[in-house]
Design a protein around this motif. Structure first.
Motif, short mmCIF file in Angstrom:
data_model
loop_
_atom_site.label_atom_id
_atom_site.label_comp_id
_atom_site.label_asym_id
_atom_site.label_seq_id
_atom_site.Cartn_x
_atom_site.Cartn_y
_atom_site.Cartn_z
N THR A 102 13.71 -8.01 -26.40
CA THR A 102 13.66 -7.93 -24.95
C THR A 102 14.83 -8.69 -24.35
O THR A 102 15.03 -9.87 -24.67
CB THR A 102 12.35 -8.54 -24.42
OG1 THR A 102 11.23 -7.88 -25.04
CG2 THR A 102 12.25 -8.40 -22.91
N ASP A 107 21.15 -12.03 -19.23
CA ASP A 107 21.85 -11.29 -20.29
C ASP A 107 22.97 -10.46 -19.69
O ASP A 107 22.83 -9.86 -18.63
CB ASP A 107 20.87 -10.39 -21.04
CG ASP A 107 21.56 -9.59 -22.13
OD1 ASP A 107 22.01 -10.21 -23.11
OD2 ASP A 107 21.65 -8.35 -22.00
N ASN A 154 14.80 6.07 -26.85
CA ASN A 154 16.25 6.26 -27.02
C ASN A 154 16.67 6.51 -28.46
O ASN A 154 17.80 6.22 -28.83
CB ASN A 154 17.02 5.06 -26.45
CG ASN A 154 16.62 3.75 -27.09
OD1 ASN A 154 15.70 3.71 -27.90
ND2 ASN A 154 17.31 2.70 -26.73
N SER A 170 21.46 0.46 -26.85
CA SER A 170 21.57 -0.27 -25.60
C SER A 170 20.35 -1.15 -25.43
O SER A 170 19.24 -0.77 -25.80
CB SER A 170 21.66 0.71 -24.43
OG SER A 170 21.49 0.04 -23.19
N LEU A 171 20.55 -2.36 -24.89
CA LEU A 171 19.43 -3.26 -24.68
C LEU A 171 19.23 -3.52 -23.19
O LEU A 171 18.93 -4.63 -22.76
CB LEU A 171 19.64 -4.57 -25.44
CG LEU A 171 18.37 -5.38 -25.77
CD1 LEU A 171 17.38 -4.56 -26.57
CD2 LEU A 171 18.72 -6.66 -26.51
N GLN A 172 19.40 -2.47 -22.39
CA GLN A 172 19.14 -2.61 -20.96
C GLN A 172 17.66 -2.74 -20.67
O GLN A 172 17.26 -3.20 -19.60
CB GLN A 172 19.73 -1.40 -20.22
CG GLN A 172 21.26 -1.34 -20.29
CD GLN A 172 21.81 -0.14 -19.53
OE1 GLN A 172 21.06 0.75 -19.10
NE2 GLN A 172 23.12 -0.10 -19.36
N GLU A 173 16.84 -2.32 -21.64
CA GLU A 173 15.40 -2.47 -21.53
C GLU A 173 14.87 -2.82 -22.92
O GLU A 173 15.59 -2.70 -23.92
CB GLU A 173 14.74 -1.18 -21.03
CG GLU A 173 15.04 0.02 -21.89
CD GLU A 173 14.49 1.30 -21.31
OE1 GLU A 173 14.25 2.25 -22.10
OE2 GLU A 173 14.27 1.35 -20.09
N PRO A 174 13.64 -3.32 -23.04
CA PRO A 174 13.12 -3.71 -24.35
C PRO A 174 13.17 -2.56 -25.35
O PRO A 174 12.97 -1.39 -25.01
CB PRO A 174 11.67 -4.11 -24.04
CG PRO A 174 11.69 -4.53 -22.61
CD PRO A 174 12.69 -3.63 -21.94
N ALA A 175 13.45 -2.93 -26.61
CA ALA A 175 13.53 -1.95 -27.70
C ALA A 175 12.56 -2.37 -28.80
O ALA A 175 12.53 -3.54 -29.20
CB ALA A 175 14.94 -1.86 -28.24
N HIS A 185 6.77 2.25 -25.88
CA HIS A 185 6.93 0.83 -25.56
C HIS A 185 5.59 0.19 -25.28
O HIS A 185 5.32 -0.94 -25.72
CB HIS A 185 7.85 0.65 -24.34
CG HIS A 185 7.90 -0.77 -23.86
ND1 HIS A 185 8.51 -1.78 -24.58
CD2 HIS A 185 7.37 -1.36 -22.75
CE1 HIS A 185 8.35 -2.93 -23.94
NE2 HIS A 185 7.68 -2.69 -22.83
#
Length: 299
Positions: A102, A107, A154, A170-175, A185
């Motif tokens: 997250t 960040d 994604n 991309s880590l713009q949102e939790p993975a 998620h």
């Protein structure tokens, strides 16, 4: 197989942070299947593939660990490195594991790298699939196959990294990276929540809080020595990394055994026996024994 060998075999099971070189890596024993996480800084483009606790020096990552279970059922840490601010949580239940990464406030738009392989040159094959990876091997428990899934949202947009089999997200949102069944998620977050519940409820009084602190400290330093197939608790991952994989000190390992006895008789025995095993080479318990073969000639 004697009682101690059975104890060690029982300890060396399941998903955990067994790999000394990085607290971002989670390994399944006895198969040695490994999921390696890393971070790419958005500004510099530098790639952090490994990190341990207590690194120092200019540019070193700052890893802050939180309460966790000894058996890898739940772990949590926060990373600060360059413009990267991220939290890594894991939960392992019923043979499955979920790694939830997250981005935290502040960040700078980092990217997450994911690699799947077999650690310590263990045999096995890893093949990329549309949703992640298929890992297959022959282990002590027979033929085994595991499906590692990228985040459902994604998976199709994952980019190939610089290393073979490496994926960049991309880590713009939790993975969430899942082994077993793919998850949304929300499903992954619920899985993590259930794992965290396994360590909640402790700390009802001061003594419980002390036991929790001791358990957490030892759990983060407990690793697997693959060449000798043993679980042990060195005093420091960072020192162990500089010594080829581990360093056992005489007093410290005995102290670790005493402390582990408050919550895990098996880990206490493991540390006690493994440091005493160094006696025949001298013959006395050495001040230190290193993975690179060095054994001190003083107590």
């Amino acid at each position: 197989m004697n009682d101690y060998q059975r104890t060690m075999q029982a300890l060396a099971q399941g998903w955990n942070t067994w790999d000394n070189d990085s607290v971002f890596s989670h390994v399944l024993l006895p198969d040695c299947l490994r999921i390696r996480l890393g971070f790419i800084d958005a500004s510099s483009g530098e790639h952090l593939r490994e990190a341990t606790i207590g690194q120092d020096g200019d540019g070193a990552p700052d890893v802050r660990v939180s309460a966790r279970s000894l058996d890898g059922g739940y772990t949590e840490l926060d990373l600060t490195w360059q413009s990267v601010r991220a939290r890594v949580q894991s939960a392992a239940l019923d043979g499955q594991i979920v790694l939830l990464v997250t981005p935290l406030p502040g960040d700078g738009g980092c990217r997450l790298t994911v690699e799947v392989d077999y650690a310590w040159s263990a045999g096995g094959t890893v093949t990329r699939t549309a949703s992640g990876w298929l890992a297959e091997n022959e282990s002590e428990n027979g033929n085994a196959s595991h499906r590692v899934h990228l985040p459902v949202a994604n998976a199709e947009g994952a980019a190939q990294g610089d290393e073979p089999g490496q994926v960049v997200l991309s880590l713009q949102e939790p993975a969430a990276i899942c082994v077993g069944e793919p998850m949304t998620h929300a499903q992954a977050a619920d899985f993590i929540h259930r794992g965290k519940q396994g360590i909640s409820g402790r700390g009802a009084d001061e003594r419980d809080e002390i036991r929790q602190a001791v358990r957490t400290s030892l759990a983060w330093n407990t690793i697997y020595d693959a060449p000798r197939r043993r679980v042990m608790t060195p005093v420091s991952r960072q020192w162990s990394k500089g010594c080829g994989g581990y360093v056992l000190f005489c007093w410290d390992t005995f102290f670790a055994a005493c402390m582990a006895g408050s919550f895990s008789k098996e880990l206490a025995y493991a540390n006690l026996v493994e440091i005493v095993k160094e006696v025949p080479a001298l013959p006395f318990v050495p001040n230190c024994s290193l993975a690179n073969g060095y054994i001190s000639r003083d107590r």
